[in-house]
Write a protein that holds these residues in place. Structure first.
Motif, PDB file in Angstrom:
ATOM      1  N   PHE A  68       0.794  -1.233   0.000  1.00  0.00           N
ATOM      2  CA  PHE A  68       0.000   0.000   0.000  1.00  0.00           C
ATOM      3  C   PHE A  68       0.825   1.281   0.000  1.00  0.00           C
ATOM      4  CE2 PHE A  68      -2.412  -3.316   2.287  1.00  0.00           C
ATOM      5  CZ  PHE A  68      -3.445  -3.471   1.382  1.00  0.00           C
ATOM      6  N   ILE A  69       1.961   1.293   0.673  1.00  0.00           N
ATOM      7  CA  ILE A  69       2.753   2.526   0.756  1.00  0.00           C
ATOM      8  C   ILE A  69       3.753   2.614  -0.390  1.00  0.00           C
ATOM      9  CG2 ILE A  69       4.351   3.852   2.195  1.00  0.00           C
ATOM     10  CD1 ILE A  69       3.073   2.560   4.642  1.00  0.00           C
ATOM     11  N   GLY A  70       4.425   1.498  -0.692  1.00  0.00           N
ATOM     12  CA  GLY A  70       5.441   1.497  -1.738  1.00  0.00           C
ATOM     13  C   GLY A  70       4.916   1.744  -3.139  1.00  0.00           C
ATOM     14  N   PRO A  71       3.844   1.071  -3.578  1.00  0.00           N
ATOM     15  CA  PRO A  71       3.337   1.283  -4.946  1.00  0.00           C
ATOM     16  C   PRO A  71       2.884   2.725  -5.179  1.00  0.00           C
ATOM     17  CG  PRO A  71       2.454  -0.739  -4.019  1.00  0.00           C
ATOM     18  CD  PRO A  71       3.150  -0.036  -2.896  1.00  0.00           C
ATOM     19  N   LYS A  72       3.051   3.190  -6.401  1.00  0.00           N
ATOM     20  CA  LYS A  72       2.693   4.573  -6.719  1.00  0.00           C
ATOM     21  C   LYS A  72       1.199   4.832  -6.528  1.00  0.00           C
ATOM     22  CE  LYS A  72       6.456   5.327 -10.005  1.00  0.00           C
ATOM     23  NZ  LYS A  72       6.827   5.667 -11.409  1.00  0.00           N
ATOM     24  N   LYS A  73       0.369   3.854  -6.878  1.00  0.00           N
ATOM     25  CA  LYS A  73      -1.077   4.016  -6.730  1.00  0.00           C
ATOM     26  C   LYS A  73      -1.551   3.667  -5.315  1.00  0.00           C
ATOM     27  CE  LYS A  73      -1.939   2.820 -11.576  1.00  0.00           C
ATOM     28  NZ  LYS A  73      -2.646   1.878 -12.490  1.00  0.00           N
TER      29      LYS A  73
END
Length: 313
Positions: A68-73
């Protein structure tokens, strides 16, 4: 994972856990060498489940970072609800963290309920967590044919040791060496994660003839030729060997220090008590001997006193 922080952060977590277990096992064995009993986790004096709650907290943060935090979306799925190829490794890393979370959660539950198979089941869950980690790192979706692949290959060797000793601990709960080797392997795993993070994502630490290349949203170490790749892998092997020697020296020195600190006090008090008991036993034996000798002498004296009377008669 897949970044410097993604390797260094869990590395420090494994390092702290390994040092805590190493300290606790050595201290317990030094104080109770004859009645030593291994433990999958160790409570603290102020908060019993601190170790397990920290494992659950760290695992939850890892899952959140990966999905949830790492991905751009801020979510790992594609527009059609499927998992894109560049996020497969995020799900793999999150699955490892979920397994450790399940281990810690059930360890707390088992401790509260207190089933007869508590120790064996907790050890089994710990073995499953290491097994999951080995499985997903061995069949990783990311390209591990280059330098990163060599780091992960050597990492799997350390995980195999952790897995094997955890399984052995189920049947050998009184073996200090099994617990000692497992704790040392967790320390090594943490150190190797930290070294991997800095070595693979710090440009100045990339071996000669290699470089960082941006691929699918994250940087990957690549080499310009087969010769440079062969040299880089050899450097990784040397690095692993030197770290192994350093950790060997550290854990043995740590053991000698803690045994000296905790073992001498227990041994001294034990010997003192044993000496007192021996003195009491000696005093008791001497008193018994004196009583027996006294009885014999009194009997002989009585006999002698009657002899003249019999003779006169």
């Amino acid at each position: 994972m897949g970044t410097l922080v993604g390797h260094v952060a869990p590395g420090y977590a494994f390092l702290a856990l390994g040092l805590w277990h190493l300290f606790s096992h050595i201290k317990l064995h030094a104080q109770q060498p004859s009645s030593y009993m291994s433990s999958p986790w160790f409570p603290t004096s102020k908060f019993r489940y601190l170790e397990l709650f920290l494992i659950m907290l760290g695992s939850s943060i890892s899952v959140a970072m990966e999905l949830f935090i790492g991905p751009k979306k801020h979510q790992p799925l594609d527009t059609d609800g499927t998992i894109p190829s560049n996020h497969l490794h995020n799900f793999e890393h999150a699955s490892i963290s979920m397994t450790f979370f399940v281990y810690a959660a059930f360890a707390v539950l088992f401790d509260k309920i207190g089933p007869k198979a508590q120790y064996g089941l907790t050890q089994f869950l710990g073995a499953l967590a290491f097994g999951q980690q080995l499985f997903l790192f061995h069949l990783h979706s990311a390209d591990h044919k280059g330098i990163e692949g060599q780091y992960h290959l050597l990492l799997q060797i350390v995980i195999v040791v952790s897995l094997a000793t955890t399984l052995m601990g189920i049947g050998l709960p009184r073996s200090f060496m099994v617990s000692f080797v497992r704790s040392a392997s967790i320390v090594f795993e943490g150190v190797w994660f930290i070294v991997m993070g800095y070595a693979l994502w710090t440009p100045s630490w990339i071996p000669k003839g290699c470089f960082l290349n941006l691929e699918e949203g994250h940087r990957v170490a690549r080499c310009r030729s087969e010769e440079a790749l062969h040299r880089a892998k050899s450097l990784v092997n040397i690095q692993f060997s030197w770290l192994l020697i350093g950790i060997m020296i550290f854990v043995m020195s740590f053991y000698l220090f803690l045994v000296k600190f905790y073992g001498d006090k227990v041994e001294y008090s034990t010997l003192t008590k044993e000496a007192d008991l021996l003195d009491e036993d000696k005093d008791g034996l001497e008193s018994q001997k004196s009583n027996k000798v006294g009885d014999k002498r009194s009997f002989m004296d009585i006999g002698r006193s009657f002899v003249p009377i019999d003779m006169e008669r």
